[in-house]
Design an enzyme around this catalytic site. Structure first.
Site, PDB file in Angstrom:
ATOM      1  N   ARG A  88       0.914  -1.178  -0.004  1.00 40.82           N
ATOM      2  CA  ARG A  88       0.025  -0.040   0.006  1.00 40.82           C
ATOM      3  C   ARG A  88       0.761   1.268   0.096  1.00 40.82           C
ATOM      4  O   ARG A  88       1.831   1.125   0.577  1.00 40.82           O
ATOM      5  CB  ARG A  88      -0.575   0.197   1.242  1.00 40.82           C
ATOM      6  CG  ARG A  88      -2.292  -0.860   1.174  1.00 40.82           C
ATOM      7  CD  ARG A  88      -2.993  -0.714   2.334  1.00 40.82           C
ATOM      8  NE  ARG A  88      -2.416  -1.331   3.539  1.00 40.82           N
ATOM      9  CZ  ARG A  88      -1.903  -0.564   4.466  1.00 40.82           C
ATOM     10  NH1 ARG A  88      -1.815   0.969   4.289  1.00 40.82           N
ATOM     11  NH2 ARG A  88      -1.347  -0.970   5.584  1.00 40.82           N
ATOM     12  N   ARG A 128       1.423 -12.133  -1.225  1.00 40.72           N
ATOM     13  CA  ARG A 128       0.108 -12.473  -0.610  1.00 40.72           C
ATOM     14  C   ARG A 128      -0.451 -13.815  -1.219  1.00 40.72           C
ATOM     15  O   ARG A 128      -0.249 -14.167  -2.171  1.00 40.72           O
ATOM     16  CB  ARG A 128      -0.759 -11.139  -0.890  1.00 40.72           C
ATOM     17  CG  ARG A 128      -0.315  -9.983  -0.152  1.00 40.72           C
ATOM     18  CD  ARG A 128      -0.743  -9.739   1.165  1.00 40.72           C
ATOM     19  NE  ARG A 128      -0.379  -8.368   1.722  1.00 40.72           N
ATOM     20  CZ  ARG A 128      -1.119  -7.994   2.807  1.00 40.72           C
ATOM     21  NH1 ARG A 128      -2.169  -8.561   3.296  1.00 40.72           N
ATOM     22  NH2 ARG A 128      -0.493  -6.896   3.449  1.00 40.72           N
ATOM     23  N   TYR A 181       1.392 -17.616  18.265  1.00 44.38           N
ATOM     24  CA  TYR A 181       0.664 -18.645  17.453  1.00 44.38           C
ATOM     25  C   TYR A 181      -0.544 -19.255  18.202  1.00 44.38           C
ATOM     26  O   TYR A 181      -1.237 -18.670  18.770  1.00 44.38           O
ATOM     27  CB  TYR A 181       1.743 -19.536  16.740  1.00 44.38           C
ATOM     28  CG  TYR A 181       2.545 -18.677  15.722  1.00 44.38           C
ATOM     29  CD1 TYR A 181       2.170 -17.925  14.655  1.00 44.38           C
ATOM     30  CD2 TYR A 181       3.943 -18.947  16.277  1.00 44.38           C
ATOM     31  CE1 TYR A 181       3.103 -17.271  13.995  1.00 44.38           C
ATOM     32  CE2 TYR A 181       5.152 -18.055  15.419  1.00 44.38           C
ATOM     33  CZ  TYR A 181       4.419 -17.197  14.234  1.00 44.38           C
ATOM     34  OH  TYR A 181       5.311 -16.783  13.672  1.00 44.38           O
ATOM     35  N   SER A 220      -1.493  -3.869   9.908  1.00 50.89           N
ATOM     36  CA  SER A 220      -1.490  -4.869   8.821  1.00 50.89           C
ATOM     37  C   SER A 220      -0.108  -5.638   9.240  1.00 50.89           C
ATOM     38  O   SER A 220       0.941  -5.280   9.789  1.00 50.89           O
ATOM     39  CB  SER A 220      -0.993  -4.005   7.461  1.00 50.89           C
ATOM     40  OG  SER A 220      -1.962  -3.206   7.457  1.00 50.89           O
ATOM     41  N   ALA A 221      -0.137  -7.015   8.811  1.00 47.02           N
ATOM     42  CA  ALA A 221       0.901  -7.928   9.084  1.00 47.02           C
ATOM     43  C   ALA A 221       1.383  -8.124  10.373  1.00 47.02           C
ATOM     44  O   ALA A 221       2.388  -8.099  10.776  1.00 47.02           O
ATOM     45  CB  ALA A 221       2.177  -7.475   8.148  1.00 47.02           C
ATOM     46  N   CYS A 222       0.533  -8.277  11.348  1.00 45.90           N
ATOM     47  CA  CYS A 222       0.597  -8.307  12.736  1.00 45.90           C
ATOM     48  C   CYS A 222      -0.152  -9.801  13.226  1.00 45.90           C
ATOM     49  O   CYS A 222      -0.134 -10.035  14.437  1.00 45.90           O
ATOM     50  CB  CYS A 222       0.256  -7.369  13.611  1.00 45.90           C
ATOM     51  SG  CYS A 222       1.333  -6.007  13.574  1.00 45.90           S
ATOM     52  N   GLY A 223      -0.529 -10.610  12.240  1.00 47.69           N
ATOM     53  CA  GLY A 223      -1.134 -11.859  12.600  1.00 47.69           C
ATOM     54  C   GLY A 223      -2.534 -11.739  12.598  1.00 47.69           C
ATOM     55  O   GLY A 223      -3.071 -12.704  13.463  1.00 47.69           O
ATOM     56  N   HIS A 238     -10.856  -2.121  11.313  1.00 46.52           N
ATOM     57  CA  HIS A 238      -9.669  -2.894  10.887  1.00 46.52           C
ATOM     58  C   HIS A 238      -9.648  -4.110  11.896  1.00 46.52           C
ATOM     59  O   HIS A 238      -8.737  -4.409  12.521  1.00 46.52           O
ATOM     60  CB  HIS A 238      -8.406  -2.293  10.802  1.00 46.52           C
ATOM     61  CG  HIS A 238      -7.384  -2.990   9.782  1.00 46.52           C
ATOM     62  ND1 HIS A 238      -5.997  -2.670   9.913  1.00 46.52           N
ATOM     63  CD2 HIS A 238      -7.372  -3.816   9.016  1.00 46.52           C
ATOM     64  CE1 HIS A 238      -5.276  -3.247   9.341  1.00 46.52           C
ATOM     65  NE2 HIS A 238      -6.020  -4.039   8.710  1.00 46.52           N
ATOM     66  N   THR A 268      -4.852 -12.491  10.544  1.00 46.02           N
ATOM     67  CA  THR A 268      -5.108 -14.057   9.614  1.00 46.02           C
ATOM     68  C   THR A 268      -4.989 -15.406  10.640  1.00 46.02           C
ATOM     69  O   THR A 268      -5.715 -16.072  10.880  1.00 46.02           O
ATOM     70  CB  THR A 268      -4.544 -14.202   8.501  1.00 46.02           C
ATOM     71  OG1 THR A 268      -5.002 -12.904   7.574  1.00 46.02           O
ATOM     72  CG2 THR A 268      -5.180 -15.285   7.665  1.00 46.02           C
ATOM     73  N   ASN A 269      -3.576 -15.197  11.248  1.00 48.01           N
ATOM     74  CA  ASN A 269      -3.394 -16.535  12.153  1.00 48.01           C
ATOM     75  C   ASN A 269      -4.487 -16.527  13.207  1.00 48.01           C
ATOM     76  O   ASN A 269      -4.701 -17.626  13.492  1.00 48.01           O
ATOM     77  CB  ASN A 269      -1.858 -16.260  12.821  1.00 48.01           C
ATOM     78  CG  ASN A 269      -0.876 -16.472  11.609  1.00 48.01           C
ATOM     79  OD1 ASN A 269      -1.177 -16.750  10.427  1.00 48.01           O
ATOM     80  ND2 ASN A 269       0.561 -15.964  11.746  1.00 48.01           N
ATOM     81  N   ASP A 279     -10.130  -9.269   8.607  1.00 48.26           N
ATOM     82  CA  ASP A 279      -9.390  -8.337   8.449  1.00 48.26           C
ATOM     83  C   ASP A 279     -10.345  -7.157   8.541  1.00 48.26           C
ATOM     84  O   ASP A 279      -9.932  -5.946   9.011  1.00 48.26           O
ATOM     85  CB  ASP A 279      -9.128  -8.238   7.092  1.00 48.26           C
ATOM     86  CG  ASP A 279      -8.083  -6.943   6.741  1.00 48.26           C
ATOM     87  OD1 ASP A 279      -7.132  -6.549   7.611  1.00 48.26           O
ATOM     88  OD2 ASP A 279      -8.079  -6.246   5.500  1.00 48.26           O
ATOM     89  N   ASN A 288       6.086  -8.939   1.462  1.00 47.96           N
ATOM     90  CA  ASN A 288       4.623  -8.603   1.426  1.00 47.96           C
ATOM     91  C   ASN A 288       3.881  -9.302   0.497  1.00 47.96           C
ATOM     92  O   ASN A 288       2.880  -9.057   0.014  1.00 47.96           O
ATOM     93  CB  ASN A 288       4.420  -7.156   1.465  1.00 47.96           C
ATOM     94  CG  ASN A 288       2.803  -6.764   1.593  1.00 47.96           C
ATOM     95  OD1 ASN A 288       2.129  -7.099   2.383  1.00 47.96           O
ATOM     96  ND2 ASN A 288       2.204  -5.694   1.047  1.00 47.96           N
ATOM     97  N   TYR A 296      -1.586  -2.864  -6.867  1.00 41.31           N
ATOM     98  CA  TYR A 296      -1.596  -3.512  -5.530  1.00 41.31           C
ATOM     99  C   TYR A 296      -2.802  -3.971  -4.771  1.00 41.31           C
ATOM    100  O   TYR A 296      -3.527  -2.817  -4.726  1.00 41.31           O
ATOM    101  CB  TYR A 296      -0.333  -3.058  -4.760  1.00 41.31           C
ATOM    102  CG  TYR A 296      -0.413  -3.546  -3.396  1.00 41.31           C
ATOM    103  CD1 TYR A 296      -0.111  -4.887  -3.074  1.00 41.31           C
ATOM    104  CD2 TYR A 296      -1.265  -3.240  -2.119  1.00 41.31           C
ATOM    105  CE1 TYR A 296       0.136  -5.618  -1.941  1.00 41.31           C
ATOM    106  CE2 TYR A 296      -1.164  -3.577  -1.055  1.00 41.31           C
ATOM    107  CZ  TYR A 296      -0.654  -4.810  -0.705  1.00 41.31           C
ATOM    108  OH  TYR A 296      -0.663  -5.468   0.359  1.00 41.31           O
ATOM    109  N   GLY A 297      -3.100  -4.906  -4.177  1.00 38.81           N
ATOM    110  CA  GLY A 297      -4.317  -5.234  -3.475  1.00 38.81           C
ATOM    111  C   GLY A 297      -4.903  -4.090  -2.800  1.00 38.81           C
ATOM    112  O   GLY A 297      -6.014  -3.694  -2.907  1.00 38.81           O
ATOM    113  N   LYS A 328      -9.696  -1.800   1.616  1.00 44.08           N
ATOM    114  CA  LYS A 328      -9.372  -0.727   2.419  1.00 44.08           C
ATOM    115  C   LYS A 328     -10.073   0.564   1.851  1.00 44.08           C
ATOM    116  O   LYS A 328     -10.424   1.396   2.911  1.00 44.08           O
ATOM    117  CB  LYS A 328      -7.748  -0.578   2.209  1.00 44.08           C
ATOM    118  CG  LYS A 328      -6.982  -1.637   2.610  1.00 44.08           C
ATOM    119  CD  LYS A 328      -7.142  -2.353   3.922  1.00 44.08           C
ATOM    120  CE  LYS A 328      -6.393  -3.297   4.318  1.00 44.08           C
ATOM    121  NZ  LYS A 328      -6.700  -3.800   5.651  1.00 44.08           N
TER     122      LYS A 328
HETATM  123  C1  OXD Z   1      -3.544  -4.659   5.121  1.00 45.53           C
HETATM  124  C2  OXD Z   1      -4.092  -5.827   4.414  1.00 45.53           C
HETATM  125  O1  OXD Z   1      -2.551  -4.156   4.185  1.00 45.53           O
HETATM  126  O2  OXD Z   1      -4.983  -6.353   4.909  1.00 45.53           O
HETATM  127  O3  OXD Z   1      -3.790  -4.335   6.269  1.00 45.53           O
HETATM  128  O4  OXD Z   1      -3.958  -6.034   3.328  1.00 45.53           O
HETATM  129 MN    MN Z   2      -5.404  -5.207   6.936  1.00 45.04          MN
END
Ligand code: OXD
Ligand code: MN
Length: 591
Positions: free
Chosen positions: A75, A373, A497, A254-257, A232, A259-260, A281, A371, A203-204, A212
């Site tokens: 982003r 995906r 985890y 973002s990218a702090c887990g 978020h 989805t996990n 998300d 990053n 980019y997504g 977003k």
């Molecule tokens: C982000 C995403 O960047 O979910 O937060 O892709």
């Molecule tokens: Mn996100």
């Protein structure tokens, strides 16, 4: 110019598509219907034009790889604008530009931009199809990659046109990759018009306008006007062995887990416990007639970070990406399968890196982009919640705010009430990650993990959070977590985890009034006996350090928070100032 017939009946939509076509001059307009036949056709076209590369279909059926332009892999926050007539409405944390000038500038860039290209008309629904909370968007894009990703990430196609009917309101998203020149890249939001214009990026987070742009920035603006919250946040259901399910929403940068956590598989000591994913998300949160906070996930798929995803960190995500997944910027094995750093096994020989070059293990460079995906349908997830499609959503009992902090912030801490919880969220800091361009690993304040996503004035957003409380007769409890605290040697104090289940259980037990806590000057933390540590090798000292409040660190933290609030103009919110003073007094008393 050829056209297809299934255009729906909405005249405003037809007119807008005509106007956009008049401006961008595509060779063809394709109205997406979301059918399987269309998916096959578009996928074939994407392979033929090199937008997608087929992976080994025996190993990963229905899976494809996309390689981005290397200048376009995250982003672009510095190129993201909120274009409200009044600058103050965008507030102190957003880039602002005047709407008319911005439209004019983008019109200049977009004039004839789709010549020689196809314009895909992508109608989509955010939220379960039959939900009164759902909203329709339409993205016009010249990117086949975007159209195919939108098919995974949203309920896309005819169903959206049907829901829209003749006269419904919809978000207008106009997207062109132009020539992917960073000098002609801007992601512009016009909340007062329910519109997003994004140019120059594929980019997504910049280009899948449902995510977003609409479901967070525009939706947060609409939420303020309509009395709800767009956040978020992941949403999960935690089911006990007795079959009682508690729903939790959790905000992390973002990218702090996220989805996990949303797909967590409990460790063996937690026999009979299950986590169900509602979303990973974004959450749209509303006060229900029962005075509780109800959440829906507006999305239909996962756009997850690949590196670090493994059968250890997230076995359910690994199953989710076994089929019908688009991978972006991962590495590819000689057999045509995917690989990334942290996948749990050594890189096989003959690996092709994310740029399409033979990877040299001694290069010091990662094979997959940090990053990189996966885009996967939510229905692939083996632990998808049976409530994920519930039109009413799920009732939220706890909200978690989490950041990535090497020091200061304890493993978990509970707020004594909603207002202290809002303070936890508003004052959150986190180390930056590869999900956005810029320096990685520096602590920045990221209120409610919404810094890049709040579509209006951040101070008004804090006020909105405070105001929601007056309608909540049964508010969720609010917690703050930090899985990333380190000891003096730089080792993580908490294994993270699946072991985060232990913290989730404490949270659920707190909500149900079943377990104790210790009051500290900053918040309530678990004592050793309050957390189930069965089967976990962690010393008493390690746990003490993970949950401790260091008075010196917190004095400095409070100073930084106060300074940040002043910078935002949030110091006029007396509630925050009272919180800071209370914490300082309590710290002084504690020595
Ligand atoms: C982000 C995403 O960047 O979910 O937060 O892709
Ligand atoms: Mn996100």
């Amino acid at each position: 110019m050829t056209k297809q017939s299934n255009r729906g009946k909405n005249r405003a939509l037809a007119q807008w598509v005509a106007e956009a076509a008049q401006l961008t001059k595509p060779d063809r307009i394709v109205w997406c219907d979301g059918s399987e036949e269309e998916k096959r056709r578009l996928t074939q076209e994407a392979i033929a034009s090199g937008v997608l590369i087929a992976l080994n279909q025996a190993k990963r059926p229905g899976c494809y790889l996309h390689r981005s332009n290397p200048n376009d892999v995250a982003r672009s926050e510095h190129l993201t604008f909120i274009c409200t007539p009044d600058k103050d409405d965008a507030g102190p944390t957003n880039n602002w530009a005047p709407p008319e000038e911005t439209y004019a500038k983008l019109r200049g860039w977009l004039a004839g931009a789709m010549r020689g290209r196809t314009m895909y008309v992508v109608p989509y629904v955010m939220g379960p199809l039959k939900s009164p909370f759902s909203k329709v968007g339409v993205e016009l894009t010249d990117s086949l990659y975007v159209a195919l990703n939108m098919r995974i990430m949203t309920r896309m196609g005819q169903a959206a046109l049907d829901l829209l009917g003749d006269g419904g309101e919809f978000n207008r998203g106009l997207h062109s990759i132009l020539d992917l020149d960073p000098e002609r890249r801007l992601i512009c939001h016009f909340p007062q018009d329910n519109a997003v214009w994004s140019v120059g990026s594929g980019y997504g987070g910049n280009a899948l306008l449902s995510k977003k742009c609409f479901a967070l920035r525009i939706a947060s603006y609409l939420g303020r006007a309509e009395g709800w919250l767009a956040e978020h946040m992941l949403i999960l259901g935690l089911e006990s062995p007795q079959g009682e399910t508690t729903y939790i929403a959790a905000a992390f940068p973002s990218a702090c887990g996220k989805t996990n956590l949303a797909m967590l598989l409990p460790p063996p000591a937690f026999k009979g416990w299950k986590v169900h994913t509602v979303g990973d998300d974004i959450a749209w949160l509303r006060v229900g007639p029962d005075g509780r906070l109800w959440a829906v996930n507006p999305e239909y798929g996962f756009f997850g970070v690949a590196p670090g995803t493994s059968t250890r960190s997230n076995p359910n995500a690994m199953k989710t990406v076994e089929h019908d997944t688009i991978f972006t910027n991962v590495a590819v094995t000689a057999e045509g399968d995917v690989w990334w750093e942290g996948m749990g096994f050594d890189p096989p020989k003959g690996l092709i890196d994310w740029r399409g070059q033979l990877w040299d293990p001694n290069s010091g460079k990662p094979a997959a982009h940090p990053n990189s995906r996966f885009t996967a349908p939510m229905t692939n997830n083996p632990v998808l919640s049976p409530k994920a499609e519930d039109p009413q959503g799920v009732p939220i009992s706890a909200i978690i705010f989490g950041g990535r902090r090497a020091s200061t912030v304890p493993l978990v801490m509970e707020a004594s009430d909603w207002s202290q919880g809002v303070f936890f969220g508003a004052s959150m800091g986190s180390e930056t990650t590869a999900a956005a361009t810029g320096q990685v690993g520096v602590v920045r304040r990221d209120p409610m993990a919404m810094l890049p996503f709040c579509g209006y004035n951040m101070v008004k957003y804090f006020e909105h959070w405070h105001q929601i409380a007056s309608r909540l007769r049964n508010p969720p409890r609010i917690f703050q977590v930090n899985w990333f605290r380190k000891d003096r040697e730089g080792a993580f104090l908490w294994p993270g985890y699946s072991e985060n289940m232990r913290v989730l259980k404490w949270i659920v037990d707190r909500v149900k009034g079943r377990v104790g806590a210790e009051q500290t000057p900053i918040g309530l933390v678990p004592r050793k006996e309050d957390i189930n540590l069965d089967g976990l090798e962690i010393s008493a000292e390690q746990l003490r350090q993970a949950t401790s409040i260091d008075p010196d660190e917190w004095r400095a933290e409070l100073d930084q928070i106060e300074e940040y609030f002043k910078k935002l103009g949030a110091d006029r919110l007396s509630d925050f100032q009272v919180r800071i003073e209370k914490a300082r007094t309590a710290l002084a008393k504690s020595g």
